[in-house]
Enzyme design. Structure first.
Site, PDB file in Angstrom:
ATOM      1  N   GLU A  48       0.848  -1.203   0.000  1.00 36.59           N
ATOM      2  CA  GLU A  48       0.000   0.000   0.000  1.00 36.59           C
ATOM      3  C   GLU A  48       0.881   1.250   0.000  1.00 36.59           C
ATOM      4  O   GLU A  48       1.471   1.602   1.024  1.00 36.59           O
ATOM      5  CB  GLU A  48      -0.916  -0.013   1.230  1.00 36.59           C
ATOM      6  CG  GLU A  48      -1.791   1.236   1.322  1.00 36.59           C
ATOM      7  CD  GLU A  48      -2.551   1.347   2.638  1.00 36.59           C
ATOM      8  OE1 GLU A  48      -2.791   0.311   3.299  1.00 36.59           O
ATOM      9  OE2 GLU A  48      -2.897   2.484   3.006  1.00 36.59           O
ATOM     10  N   ARG A  52       0.319  10.311  -0.176  1.00 39.16           N
ATOM     11  CA  ARG A  52       0.557  11.420   0.768  1.00 39.16           C
ATOM     12  C   ARG A  52       1.721  12.276   0.348  1.00 39.16           C
ATOM     13  O   ARG A  52       2.052  13.240   1.026  1.00 39.16           O
ATOM     14  CB  ARG A  52       0.880  10.863   2.161  1.00 39.16           C
ATOM     15  CG  ARG A  52      -0.280  10.181   2.779  1.00 39.16           C
ATOM     16  CD  ARG A  52       0.044   9.711   4.162  1.00 39.16           C
ATOM     17  NE  ARG A  52      -0.919   8.693   4.492  1.00 39.16           N
ATOM     18  CZ  ARG A  52      -0.941   8.016   5.615  1.00 39.16           C
ATOM     19  NH1 ARG A  52      -0.029   8.250   6.536  1.00 39.16           N
ATOM     20  NH2 ARG A  52      -1.857   7.116   5.825  1.00 39.16           N
ATOM     21  N   THR A  76      -4.508   5.966   1.305  1.00 39.45           N
ATOM     22  CA  THR A  76      -4.921   7.364   1.481  1.00 39.45           C
ATOM     23  C   THR A  76      -5.701   7.859   0.261  1.00 39.45           C
ATOM     24  O   THR A  76      -5.542   8.998  -0.175  1.00 39.45           O
ATOM     25  CB  THR A  76      -3.699   8.272   1.780  1.00 39.45           C
ATOM     26  OG1 THR A  76      -2.785   7.591   2.659  1.00 39.45           O
ATOM     27  CG2 THR A  76      -4.124   9.551   2.496  1.00 39.45           C
ATOM     28  N   LYS A 136     -11.211  -1.741   6.111  1.00 44.50           N
ATOM     29  CA  LYS A 136     -10.090  -1.343   6.965  1.00 44.50           C
ATOM     30  C   LYS A 136     -10.687  -0.780   8.259  1.00 44.50           C
ATOM     31  O   LYS A 136     -11.588   0.064   8.197  1.00 44.50           O
ATOM     32  CB  LYS A 136      -9.274  -0.282   6.222  1.00 44.50           C
ATOM     33  CG  LYS A 136      -8.290   0.518   7.063  1.00 44.50           C
ATOM     34  CD  LYS A 136      -7.423   1.404   6.182  1.00 44.50           C
ATOM     35  CE  LYS A 136      -6.742   2.497   6.992  1.00 44.50           C
ATOM     36  NZ  LYS A 136      -5.603   3.098   6.299  1.00 44.50           N
TER      37      LYS A 136
HETATM   38  C1  3PG Z   1      -1.805   5.203   8.310  1.00 47.60           C
HETATM   39  O1  3PG Z   1      -2.708   5.389   7.538  1.00 47.60           O
HETATM   40  O2  3PG Z   1      -0.939   6.030   8.609  1.00 47.60           O
HETATM   41  C2  3PG Z   1      -1.781   3.859   8.888  1.00 47.60           C
HETATM   42  O3  3PG Z   1      -2.844   3.717   9.732  1.00 47.60           O
HETATM   43  C3  3PG Z   1      -0.501   3.481   9.495  1.00 47.60           C
HETATM   44  O4  3PG Z   1      -0.558   3.628  10.843  1.00 47.60           O
HETATM   45  P1  3PG Z   1       0.706   3.220  11.698  1.00 47.60           P
HETATM   46  O5  3PG Z   1       1.811   4.162  11.330  1.00 47.60           O
HETATM   47  O6  3PG Z   1       0.241   3.365  13.118  1.00 47.60           O
HETATM   48  O7  3PG Z   1       1.014   1.780  11.322  1.00 47.60           O
END
Ligand code: 3PG
Length: 214
Positions: A48, A52, A76, A136
């Site tokens: 994934e 961002r 995202t 999710k």
């Molecule tokens: C995110 O979208 O940033 C994820 O949830 C990752 O979260 P984490 O950094 O706590 O694994």
């Protein structure tokens, strides 16, 4: 096992390929291919790449073109336009931090398996109305963690979750032990300092440990 071709991949395929879906943030397209190879080398294929950073789409494109054993996805995804851009770059699945019918519809039209983010009963019902049953659970730990997932299993016995947000190598096993959890997501496989330093061996090791969680 061979990954299904585009168009046949389902959300459950994405969730069941490995115990963990790495949540990846990349600033530099040059890091994408070695990082993907490092993760695949440790047994993690569903990647994934979060939308961002300005480099994210180019990273997905590079992985899709150069790492055939990897299955790049976009994280995202916050709009239908994000979903379309991700698919055009070669993303094979999408993950969103929430659910909207527009995102669901766009992914449906694109044939892009989507794991929409939810954290409440109402959000689950909305995603279910859109035809989504693999979701999710985000942000997993702040939104109630294992106790919340146990509570959701009653009314939502037919929903499978990928808890993400606050999951670590240490707490992943208790999430993965839940019958309504198909996999977990997390950024711990790709620590920013390791990516920056090009420490791909460390990332392969983390991926291997993550793959062994199931
Ligand atoms: C995110 O979208 O940033 C994820 O949830 C990752 O979260 P984490 O950094 O706590 O694994």
């Amino acid at each position: 096992m061979a990954v299904k071709p585009a168009g046949l991949l389902t959300p459950l395929d994405v969730m069941r390929d490995a115990a963990v879906i790495p949540v990846i943030v990349l600033d530099d397209v040059a890091q994408a291919v070695p990082l993907a190879r490092a993760l695949v080398g440790g047994g993690i294929r569903m990647l994934e790449v979060t939308l961002r950073t300005p480099a994210a789409l180019a990273c997905i494109e590079a992985i899709a073109a150069e790492v055939p054993a990897a299955v790049p996805g976009a994280g995202t995804v916050r709009s239908a336009a994000d979903a379309r851009a991700a698919a055009a770059a070669g993303a094979r699945f999408a993950v969103s931090p929430g659910y909207t019918p527009a995102i669901g519809q766009a992914c449906g039209e694109l044939g892009l398996p989507l794991l929409p983010g939810v954290s409440t009963g109402s959000e689950i019902l909305q995603a279910q109305e859109g035809g989504f049953t693999e979701l999710k659970f985000f942000p997993a730990v702040p939104a109630g963690g294992v106790a919340m997932l146990k509570a959701l299993a009653g009314p939502f016995h037919d929903i499978r979750f990928c808890p993400t947000g606050g999951i670590t190598a240490a707490n992943a096993p208790e999430f993965l032990a839940l019958p309504n959890v198909a996999c977990v997501g997390g950024s711990w496989l790709t620590p920013a300092d390791a990516v920056k330093a090009g420490d791909w061996e460390r990332i392969t090791r983390l991926a291997r440990e993550a793959a062994a969680l199931r």
